[in-house]
Design an enzyme around this catalytic site. Structure first.
Site, PDB file in Angstrom:
ATOM      1  N   SER A 192       1.377  -1.167   0.142  1.00 20.91           N
ATOM      2  CA  SER A 192       0.269  -0.026  -0.093  1.00 20.91           C
ATOM      3  C   SER A 192       0.709   1.501   0.201  1.00 20.91           C
ATOM      4  O   SER A 192       1.778   1.579  -0.964  1.00 20.91           O
ATOM      5  CB  SER A 192      -1.024   0.601   1.217  1.00 20.91           C
ATOM      6  OG  SER A 192      -1.834   0.609   1.093  1.00 20.91           O
ATOM      7  N   GLU A 209      -8.840  -5.315  -4.285  1.00 25.21           N
ATOM      8  CA  GLU A 209      -8.739  -4.706  -3.636  1.00 25.21           C
ATOM      9  C   GLU A 209      -9.338  -3.960  -3.014  1.00 25.21           C
ATOM     10  O   GLU A 209      -9.758  -3.465  -1.876  1.00 25.21           O
ATOM     11  CB  GLU A 209      -7.307  -4.311  -4.661  1.00 25.21           C
ATOM     12  CG  GLU A 209      -6.187  -4.421  -4.975  1.00 25.21           C
ATOM     13  CD  GLU A 209      -4.939  -4.346  -3.734  1.00 25.21           C
ATOM     14  OE1 GLU A 209      -4.919  -3.950  -2.498  1.00 25.21           O
ATOM     15  OE2 GLU A 209      -3.805  -4.820  -4.081  1.00 25.21           O
ATOM     16  N   HIS A 268      -8.045  -5.738  -0.008  1.00 31.67           N
ATOM     17  CA  HIS A 268      -6.636  -4.781   0.625  1.00 31.67           C
ATOM     18  C   HIS A 268      -5.525  -5.351   1.692  1.00 31.67           C
ATOM     19  O   HIS A 268      -6.442  -5.029   2.017  1.00 31.67           O
ATOM     20  CB  HIS A 268      -6.488  -2.938  -0.088  1.00 31.67           C
ATOM     21  CG  HIS A 268      -5.450  -2.429   0.304  1.00 31.67           C
ATOM     22  ND1 HIS A 268      -4.597  -2.509  -0.513  1.00 31.67           N
ATOM     23  CD2 HIS A 268      -5.316  -1.579   0.991  1.00 31.67           C
ATOM     24  CE1 HIS A 268      -3.621  -1.519  -0.646  1.00 31.67           C
ATOM     25  NE2 HIS A 268      -4.127  -1.193   1.184  1.00 31.67           N
TER      26      HIS A 268
END
Length: 571
Positions: free
Chosen positions: A234, A368, A473
């Site tokens: 990320s 995600e 995610h």
């Protein structure tokens, strides 16, 4: 970039230390301490001393793992040094204890991410080390950049603990804290002059300083300074992209992995200067008063950071093509393409030439955006009808919505409206930028690039729906660190919250696959795991991609209809 403080396993408030640890051989400059009581440590805890270039450190050995936590790697960045590159670390006399984490950067809500971690502080330039032994054996070094966008997070987050992969795969793991948000990325050079030439990238320069500390000292901790892998997820992936493009860091690492954070672009210089003017206005200061920012309490600057974010006109724009995230409006705090320290966008117009000989992994998770929808409590997104999906996409995508939706319906004929929405938004936020990085890295015709997609699905059911979270995610973090059996810290405010990664029986096999692939890449520059398919490099037009699950598989040009459609829209 995600803000992960609002969900149970991403609020990072406590740190578990119940993972298995191992026996270390002590040699060279290290000394095994007694089983004494040291600063409140249990009498049965063994301590280990290591000589660094700056003084002696005392860490902790539990079974077959040694840890050093809260280790300083640079000097103070408060007061006169605020908004500047990190100053050199000053040596100390005596023995410095490294038993507990140091503070993370100042950030909203003053969270604590791990056991015994103090509240955030302006002086946050510390790192943690997990090593099987301090014996000068030159193990691969895995240097992790934590997630949380560029505004929150900590290198001591409990589920990013490096214990398991260090002891299982004989590697040294390092995780740093560094400046975040306004304190890490306020750009002052165009207003305050040459003295602040490094401002706007001080958070990235902190990471560079930590890498230089590793290069100088890690051999004493059993690591190889000539074999360092930088990786992150990320915001940590985007930080890694910046390090990959940072000229002054080029000799500090040998390979990298950019995970669910395709940092193709960063902030243009003019946009960053407009953001700085917004900060001055919020504080009632003129440009002539810019140096008074050094006197504003750090807590106040974090408040201003939040106020600026609320006023941001348009925020981040996600292109419908291959450009990933483009910063088009002021108000955000991320690295700045200043033309000097960060001379160009990390992967625009090309992959960075300074890293052409460094192997790279890049990839995303299949679902995600499910994480972000869950975080925002957007239950409607998980219960969409065909009609509501069409309405949403028309609002978000404009005239291209019909073509995009038709392509996805053809490519995924059995997908629900919610699945289609997650897939389309995931492509725009993460997948397309990752493809762009892979393609540009391949075009250098130098070191290989390896593309992956994490497909292992969490069986967590999104509260208020019948929809499973999937490969959302951040879920892969537990897997690459082999921490899927760690229990989440209890949240006294909501003890019934479920675990993000779910409870399926295949999660252990998936964790073994991913953790071995990543540690093998750290060791050799070529990722792989026993019993799984050979992972070929990404090439054009083949586009081989490793689909990571309990049983992995290689797919050539996965979701090719969708990719071709996005390519056509961006041309």
């Amino acid at each position: 970039m995600p803000s992960d403080r609002d969900y149970p396993l991403l609020d990072r408030r406590r740190f578990l230390t119940n993972s298995s640890m191992a026996l270390a051989a002590i040699a060279g400059r290290s000394v095994l301490g007694s089983t004494e009581l040291v600063r409140g440590r249990p009498a049965a805890t063994e301590t280990v001393e290591v000589e660094t270039a700056y003084g002696r450190l005392r860490g902790t050995r539990q079974r077959d793992l040694i840890t050093f936590k809260g280790v300083p790697y640079a000097g103070s960045v408060a007061g006169e040094n605020r908004f500047k590159a990190p100053p050199p670390l000053k040596p100390w006399t005596g023995i410095r204890d490294a038993f507990t984490p140091g503070p993370p950067s100042f950030q909203p809500s003053k969270p604590s991410f791990g056991k015994e971690e103090p509240f955030p502080s302006e002086d946050c330039l510390v790192l943690n080390i997990w090593t099987p032994a301090v014996d000068h054996r030159r193990r691969p070094v895995m240097f992790y950049n934590h997630g949380g966008g560029f505004v929150v997070g900590s290198g001591s987050t409990w589920y990013q603990d490096g214990s398991n992969i260090a002891r299982k795969y004989d590697v040294v793991v390092v995780a740093s804290n560094h400046r975040l948000g306004l304190l890490g990325y306020l750009f002052l050079a165009d207003i305050a002059g040459e003295e602040y030439a490094t401002s706007g990238n001080q958070g990235i320069l902190d990471i560079e300083a930590a890498l230089k500390w590793v290069n100088e000292n890690i051999e004493a901790f059993g690591g190889d300074p000539r074999n360092v892998m930088v990786f992150g997820e990320s915001g940590g992936g985007a930080k890694t992209a910046c390090i990959y493009a940072l000229p002054t860091a080029k000799d500090c690492f040998n390979k990298a992995s950019i995970e669910s954070g395709p940092g193709v672009h960063m902030s243009p210089r003019d946009v960053a200067t407009k953001t700085t003017k917004m900060v001055l206005d919020e504080l009632g200061l003129s440009e002539n008063d810019v140096l008074k920012l050094r006197e504003v309490p750090a807590e106040k600057l974090v408040e201003v950071q939040g106020a600026i974010a609320q006023k941001r006109p348009g925020g981040l724009s996600l292109s419908g093509g291959r450009q990933g995230m483009v910063v088009s409006q002021p108000g955000g705090f991320i690295p700045v393409v200043d033309g000097t320290y960060l001379p160009h966008h990390p992967f625009d117009p090309t992959a960075p030439a300074i890293s052409r000989d460094k192997p790279l992994i890049v990839g995303t998770n299949k679902d995600e955006m499910a994480f972000f929808l869950l975080e925002r409590k957007d239950t409607d997104a998980f219960t969409l009808t065909d009609e509501r999906l069409q309405t949403r996409l028309t609002t978000e995508l404009g005239p291209n919505a019909e073509k995009i939706l038709a392509t996805y319906r053809k490519s995924r004929p059995t997908a629900s409206p919610a699945d289609l929405y997650v897939a389309i938004t995931t492509a725009r936020a993460m997948w397309l930028g990752s493809l762009e990085i892979a393609e540009k890295k391949f075009s250098q015709n130098a070191a290989p690039v390896y593309m992956y997609m994490f497909t292992h699905s969490s069986n967590l059911v999104v509260p208020g729906t019948n929809h499973q979270l999937g490969a959302a995610h951040a879920t892969e973090i537990w897997y690459k660190f082999d921490n899927v059996d760690l229990e989440a810290p209890k949240d006294p405010n909501n003890p019934s919250r479920p675990g993000l990664i779910g409870t399926d029986a295949d999660r252990r096999r998936t964790a073994l696959n991913m953790s071995e692939m990543w540690t093998t890449f750290a060791r050799t520059g070529h990722p792989g795991a026993k019993g799984q398919p050979s992972w070929p490099a990404y090439t054009l037009p083949k586009r081989s991609t490793m689909m990571i699950d309990a049983q992995c598989k290689v797919e050539d040009d996965p979701f090719h209809q969708e990719r071709a459609m996005w390519d056509a829209l961006s041309s």
